[in-house]
Design an enzyme around this catalytic site. Structure first.
Site, PDB file in Angstrom:
ATOM      1  N   ASP A  37     -25.377   1.537 -31.457  1.00 59.12           N
ATOM      2  CA  ASP A  37     -24.014   1.680 -30.939  1.00 59.12           C
ATOM      3  C   ASP A  37     -22.974   1.525 -32.030  1.00 59.12           C
ATOM      4  O   ASP A  37     -23.243   1.029 -33.111  1.00 59.12           O
ATOM      5  CB  ASP A  37     -23.748   0.562 -29.921  1.00 59.12           C
ATOM      6  CG  ASP A  37     -24.225   0.933 -28.550  1.00 59.12           C
ATOM      7  OD1 ASP A  37     -24.526   2.103 -28.343  1.00 59.12           O
ATOM      8  OD2 ASP A  37     -24.280   0.033 -27.694  1.00 59.12           O
ATOM      9  N   LYS A  59     -20.450   4.423 -28.555  1.00 59.82           N
ATOM     10  CA  LYS A  59     -19.532   4.660 -27.455  1.00 59.82           C
ATOM     11  C   LYS A  59     -18.247   3.927 -27.729  1.00 59.82           C
ATOM     12  O   LYS A  59     -18.236   2.825 -28.237  1.00 59.82           O
ATOM     13  CB  LYS A  59     -20.118   4.130 -26.145  1.00 59.82           C
ATOM     14  CG  LYS A  59     -21.138   5.027 -25.561  1.00 59.82           C
ATOM     15  CD  LYS A  59     -21.565   4.527 -24.215  1.00 59.82           C
ATOM     16  CE  LYS A  59     -22.803   3.676 -24.319  1.00 59.82           C
ATOM     17  NZ  LYS A  59     -23.205   3.099 -23.052  1.00 59.82           N
ATOM     18  N   MET A 175     -13.236  -5.999 -23.217  1.00 61.03           N
ATOM     19  CA  MET A 175     -12.604  -4.681 -23.019  1.00 61.03           C
ATOM     20  C   MET A 175     -11.243  -4.821 -22.344  1.00 61.03           C
ATOM     21  O   MET A 175     -10.862  -3.983 -21.527  1.00 61.03           O
ATOM     22  CB  MET A 175     -13.505  -3.761 -22.165  1.00 61.03           C
ATOM     23  CG  MET A 175     -14.866  -3.543 -22.762  1.00 61.03           C
ATOM     24  SD  MET A 175     -15.984  -2.703 -21.626  1.00 61.03           S
ATOM     25  CE  MET A 175     -16.470  -4.037 -20.538  1.00 61.03           C
TER      26      MET A 175
HETATM   27  N1  SAH Z   1     -22.638  -6.172 -25.023  1.00 63.11           N
HETATM   28  C1  SAH Z   1     -21.469  -6.568 -25.757  1.00 63.11           C
HETATM   29  C2  SAH Z   1     -20.188  -6.198 -25.068  1.00 63.11           C
HETATM   30  C3  SAH Z   1     -19.949  -4.724 -25.022  1.00 63.11           C
HETATM   31  S1  SAH Z   1     -18.450  -4.336 -24.241  1.00 63.11           S
HETATM   32  C4  SAH Z   1     -21.515  -8.070 -26.002  1.00 63.11           C
HETATM   33  O1  SAH Z   1     -22.325  -8.755 -25.407  1.00 63.11           O
HETATM   34  O2  SAH Z   1     -20.766  -8.559 -26.824  1.00 63.11           O
HETATM   35  C5  SAH Z   1     -17.380  -4.135 -25.638  1.00 63.11           C
HETATM   36  C6  SAH Z   1     -16.403  -5.291 -25.708  1.00 63.11           C
HETATM   37  O3  SAH Z   1     -17.007  -6.402 -26.346  1.00 63.11           O
HETATM   38  C7  SAH Z   1     -15.176  -5.012 -26.559  1.00 63.11           C
HETATM   39  O4  SAH Z   1     -14.205  -4.299 -25.841  1.00 63.11           O
HETATM   40  C8  SAH Z   1     -14.731  -6.398 -26.875  1.00 63.11           C
HETATM   41  O5  SAH Z   1     -14.060  -6.967 -25.782  1.00 63.11           O
HETATM   42  C9  SAH Z   1     -16.037  -7.115 -27.043  1.00 63.11           C
HETATM   43  N2  SAH Z   1     -16.451  -7.235 -28.454  1.00 63.11           N
HETATM   44  C10 SAH Z   1     -17.519  -6.670 -29.018  1.00 63.11           C
HETATM   45  N3  SAH Z   1     -17.631  -7.051 -30.311  1.00 63.11           N
HETATM   46  C11 SAH Z   1     -16.586  -7.874 -30.555  1.00 63.11           C
HETATM   47  C12 SAH Z   1     -16.134  -8.610 -31.678  1.00 63.11           C
HETATM   48  N4  SAH Z   1     -16.781  -8.588 -32.848  1.00 63.11           N
HETATM   49  N5  SAH Z   1     -15.015  -9.343 -31.546  1.00 63.11           N
HETATM   50  C13 SAH Z   1     -14.350  -9.421 -30.391  1.00 63.11           C
HETATM   51  N6  SAH Z   1     -14.731  -8.747 -29.293  1.00 63.11           N
HETATM   52  C14 SAH Z   1     -15.834  -7.993 -29.370  1.00 63.11           C
END
Ligand code: SAH
Length: 448
Positions: A37, A59, A175
């Site tokens: 991803d 995505k 998100m």
């Molecule tokens: N499966 C992922 C989440 C995917 S949804 C998890 O468990 O982290 C994508 C959202 O994750 C983004 O919109 C943001 O809110 C968050 N996110 C992912 N990586 C991030 C990071 N390094 N710092 C802050 N938020 C993050």
């Protein structure tokens, strides 16, 4: 590891490549196919054998590199071909990762799979921003919530705001950056105190991590003012107060000056101060009424903070507009460098309009490079470029030279894609209806 397993759904962790699990790393080493991803740290692919197939299926919200069905189909197809497949997903695969849907497809196809959890972004944000998500003195629970809510499409799936607002749970919104205003308003409307602390942690666990501290009342405004970028999680609750004392990670990062041109890395309570450390470019464009008005509104906001504001107007030369008197009272200098209605390029007066716009750009250059202002509004500049009065590239070159700390606002119809590209914030004002179309003449204090 089980030799019959075909697909490993692996959590890559939130950003820092050291936050993948040992098992996840072993899966990557064994993989013959890796589907990964956008939010996975590319450094993790260093563990993958050179001969393995690497497929980017990244995505973005609303912008899918590969539709979910195709990802599912690829997983099944490669697994059926006998390959060891790793599906690498940012954070944890089962936290807002659609991991459930992917293994559902595998289960239906009878393909053996394993799920390897990862450090989810919200947990990493808490850890790396010094905000324990639970703490005996403040809260007994944590709630992970999606901030990507489109209730117009699906009203049934709206969040139970009342339940969230009334619990003392630490709320972690994923998100949610673009919906932060709605999130905060809903929580306040349903009873959470407006001064509840909020932390917006972007790029958690990476050298680009930033933490903005605000309250439910002003978080949306601070996010806008500081141009916070995604990915970001929003942490809401009393535990956020611990950041000031327990922050360890950002303190260890290099000082902002060491990364020229980027936003301050360590951001704390005085959000506005930090926001001034880079050039901030905003554009108000579109065919609706209210572009210059929006820019004047920003002038009011800036003056309220004792900031220095200057306005240079392109194309306009109308002395009988209410804002001129008001701006004079507020000591905001306004220079009109236009000649009014712009004729077609083949008209004999067109060159005069070009010259007036040139004069405006020269004034803008002087003002921007002089460094004496906090906010410079280049009113109708987008329109002047769209009408060919000024070369787009010259405007872009000038904006690139603008000093850090300055905010530049451009208004006008048909902002070009290159101008939009260079801006941090762009709003398009769409006409829905206009009094003039209904025969109502322009009114004092409304249209001028
Ligand atoms: N499966 C992922 C989440 C995917 S949804 C998890 O468990 O982290 C994508 C959202 O994750 C983004 O919109 C943001 O809110 C968050 N996110 C992912 N990586 C991030 C990071 N390094 N710092 C802050 N938020 C993050």
């Amino acid at each position: 590891m089980n030799t019959t397993t075909r697909v490993y759904l692996v959590g890559a962790g939130p950003g820092d490549s050291g936050l993948i699990t040992l098992k996840g790393k072993r899966c990557l080493q064994r993989a013959e196919v890796v589907l990964y991803d956008r939010l996975c740290n590319p450094a993790l692919l260093g563990d993958v054998a050179p001969a393995a197939e690497q497929i980017y299926v990244g995505k973005n919200m609303g912008n899918h590199a590969l539709p979910q069905e195709q990802i599912n189909a690829l997983l099944v197809e490669r697994a059926r071909a006998g390959k060891v497949v790793v599906r690498l997903k940012g954070g944890d695969p089962f936290v807002f990762g659609r991991g459930g849907e992917e293994i559902d497809t595998l289960a239906a196809a009878g393909i053996p799979y394993e799920v390897v959890p990862g450090v989810t972004a919200g947990f990493a944000a808490g850890a790396y921003a010094g905000i324990p998500l639970t703490h005996r003195d403040f809260t007994t629970s944590v709630t992970l919530v999606t901030g990507h809510v489109n209730t117009r499409k699906d009203p049934q799936r709206d969040i139970n705001w009342a339940a969230l607002a009334l619990s003392d749970s630490t709320l972690v919104f994923y998100m949610g950056l673009t919906n932060i205003a709605t999130i905060c308003t809903r929580l306040i409307d349903h009873g959470r105190a407006a001064d509840t602390p909020v932390a917006v942690v972007s790029n958690a666990s990476t050298p680009k991590q930033r933490t903005l501290i605000a309250t439910l009342a002003d978080a949306a405004q601070e996010v806008e003012c500081q141009a916070v970028t995604s990915p970001a999680v929003i942490l809401i609750g009393e535990v956020v107060r611990l950041h000031e004392r327990l922050d360890w990670f950002q303190r260890s990062l290099p000082a902002p000056e060491e990364e020229p041109g980027t936003v301050a890395l360590k951001t704390s309570v005085n959000a506005a101060e930090k926001g001034r450390q880079r050039t901030n470019i905003l554009i108000f464009t579109g065919n609706g009424k209210g572009k210059s008005t929006a820019a004047f509104g920003m002038a009011l906001r800036a003056v309220g903070h004792d900031q220095r504001v200057r306005i240079i107007q392109f194309m306009k030369n109308d002395a009988d507009v209410g804002e001129l008197g008001a701006l004079e009272r507020l000591n905001i200098p306004v220079e009109q460098c236009g000649l009014g209605f712009v004729p077609k390029p083949d008209h004999h007066l067109y060159t005069a309009h070009c010259e007036a716009a040139e004069k405006g750009l020269a004034r803008a250059e002087e003002a921007i490079l002089a460094g004496g202002d906090d906010l410079i509004i280049l009113d109708e500049l987008c329109g002047a470029v769209a009408r060919g009065l000024l070369a787009e590239q010259r405007v872009i070159d000038l904006l690139r030279r603008a000093p850090a700390g300055l905010t530049v606002v451009l208004t006008g119809r048909r902002a070009s894609s290159a101008l939009i590209e260079i801006a941090d914030t762009v709003s398009e004002i769409q006409p829905v209806k206009h009094a003039l179309e209904q025969g109502i003449p322009a009114r004092k204090g409304v249209e001028f």
